[in-house]
Design an enzyme around this catalytic site. Structure first.
Site, short mmCIF file in Angstrom:
data_model
loop_
_atom_site.label_atom_id
_atom_site.label_comp_id
_atom_site.label_asym_id
_atom_site.label_seq_id
_atom_site.Cartn_x
_atom_site.Cartn_y
_atom_site.Cartn_z
CB CYS A 53 -0.93 0.03 1.21
SG CYS A 53 -0.09 0.41 2.73
N GLY A 56 -0.52 0.59 -4.92
CA GLY A 56 -1.72 -0.22 -4.66
C GLY A 56 -2.86 0.20 -5.55
CG ASN A 110 3.71 0.12 2.98
OD1 ASN A 110 3.47 -0.96 2.46
ND2 ASN A 110 4.74 0.85 2.64
N GLY A 111 2.86 -2.71 5.06
CA GLY A 111 3.75 -3.72 5.59
C GLY A 111 3.01 -4.99 5.94
CE1 TYR A 170 8.23 -4.54 -10.81
CE2 TYR A 170 6.93 -4.01 -8.86
CZ TYR A 170 7.00 -4.41 -10.18
OH TYR A 170 5.86 -4.67 -10.87
#
Length: 468
Positions: free
Chosen positions: A8, A34, A108-109, A247
């Site tokens: 996210c 996301g 996020n994670g 990436y």
């Protein structure tokens, strides 16, 4: 899908008259992190407003919807699910009302001990509304809220393990939290007399905010009417996720102090040193390998070409073709320039090979149109181990390099040659010491010890090195 996916992106605003609209633009800049769902919650200091839906940011939010998200505080989120199904109920920010106060969380994670914590909380009477691990954190806070919100957060951080950059919003404050290892990025900015928090600096650029600094590993940063202050918990082995640089991050972002564009160019330059190949042109499969391919071309002197043209207007859904139109999903996104590639010795630079299925189809396309030779160079080492910290290659069986040697992968993809950047050169491309990077997907050296259920699910008898 052969491409890895991130969990996210987060954007938050404090003390701005158009906080929700600013958050909309911030999420737009973070859409690459996301694409399943998006949401914004806002506050005028007394009342909370909310809107969430499945889909992309510009498809979800209209002027009318944004006008109803009132207030000078806002928190937004774009999601790709890693823990929890892709459902509207799992969209974030996730909001609860407890003990006279509203809490909204954007995360996020991935918590690697989520299963155990959830089970323990349920035995103590907690009732969960979603399947997200993010909700666990709010339940942990609620149990210690009698100690004060700040102490409750400190106590909760001691109980969760894994990767988490997150922001909690109340009616009158924002609280940014980053795990002690600093796996995922999170940064602080200023806009006029207000503050912004984002997963990446590219979101600041779009709203004309000034980057101030990264939220530090183990830091709890609180923004309220009294200003800004921090609580520092015990930091552990700094373990910045190298795949953020390879990436996920947008090339115009600064992540972990690194300019992403220049880092990726350096990867390509180092590939040219390790793999000097005689060829007619260097090309990426857009957009993943673009910047490393530029670096390889500049270092090698071989011309850079865009041999595959990307259709930028492919949406999330389109009319599916008949079975006779094989590999349509791949072909609709990229199409080769036949006259450029026919009879040529081609070097393809890719940022990663995860499952190998998409790459195989694209290589086969180049062979069919008459490319004389097709070589592939990958700007990172082989992915042999799953990521348990929030990237969507969570089982070893999904990774082609976990099952095949480099030579076997070369044959599977139909290449004349295949080369991967060494770990030494990958680290050299950064300015970050090796000991402060998470390289677990390449080495199996996991900075945070794994929970037993993760071990069984992910590794299928893999040999894993666990760091103390």
């Amino acid at each position: 899908m052969d491409c890895p996916k991130e969990s996210c992106g987060i954007f938050a605003v404090y003390n701005h008259p158009e906080a929700a609209k600013l958050t909309y633009f911030g999420l737009y800049a973070l859409q690459h992190r996301g694409q399943e769902s998006a949401g914004i919650v806002s506050s005028d200091g007394r009342q909370i407003f909310e809107y969430k839906a499945m889909g992309l940011v510009p498809d979800i939010f209209t002027e009318e919807i944004l006008s109803k998200l009132k207030g000078h505080i806002a928190l937004g989120h774009v999601r790709y699910s890693t823990t929890g199904s892709s459902l509207l109920s799992n969209a974030q920010p996730f909001r609860v009302y407890y003990s006279g106060k509203t809490f909204a969380i954007a995360h996020n994670g991935n918590f690697i001990n989520a299963k155990r914590l959830r089970s323990e909380l349920e035995k103590k009477g907690s009732i969960f509304q979603t399947t997200m691990d993010s909700e666990i954190f709010l339940h942990l806070i609620a149990r210690d809220l009698h100690l004060g919100l700040e102490q409750a957060i400190v106590n909760s951080m001691k109980k969760v393990k894994g990767a988490y950059s997150m922001v909690i919003m109340t009616e009158d404050s924002l609280i940014a939290i980053r795990d002690p290892n600093g796996f995922r990025p999170l940064c602080l900015g200023r806009i006029n007399s207000g503050y912004v928090i984002a997963s990446e600096t590219c979101a600041f650029d779009l709203v004309d905010a000034e980057y101030v600094r990264d939220i530090k590993p183990g830091e709890i940063l609180i923004i309220d009417k009294n200003g800004i202050r921090s609580i520092y918990t015990e930091s552990k082995r700094i373990s910045h996720c190298i795949f953020e640089l390879i990436y996920f991050a947008r090339p115009d972002s600064i992540v972990f102090g690194e300019n992403v564009y220049l880092f990726r160019k350096r990867q390509g330059m180092l590939l040219a040193r390790e793999y000097p190949i005689e060829a007619d042109l260097v090309m990426p499969f857009p957009d993943s390998g673009n910047y490393a391919a530029i670096g390889y071309a500049q270092a090698s002197g071989i011309p850079f070409e865009m041999g595959m043209i990307r259709n930028h207007y492919v949406g999330r859904t389109f009319i599916q073709p008949s079975q006779s139109m094989r590999d349509f999903g791949v072909k609709v996104k990229l199409n080769p320039v036949k006259e450029l590639l026919r009879g040529k010795r081609v070097i393809i630079v890719e940022d990663s090979i995860i499952r190998g299925t998409t790459a195989r189809t694209r290589v086969n396309t180049l062979k069919k149109i008459g490319a004389k030779e097709v070589h592939m160079l990958v700007s990172c080492p082989p992915h042999r181990y799953p990521c348990v910290y929030g990237i969507d290659f969570s089982t070893k069986g999904e990774l082609i390099a976990a099952r095949k040697t480099v030579e076997e992968i070369r044959k599977f993809l139909g290449l004349n040659s295949l080369g991967y950047l060494s770990i030494e050169s990958l680290v050299k491309a950064t300015k970050i010491p090796k000991e402060k990077l998470c390289l677990a997907c390449f080495t199996g050296d996991y900075p945070v010890p794994l929970e037993e259920e993760f071990d069984k699910y992910c590794f299928e008898k893999a040999i894993v090195n666990i760091s103390p």
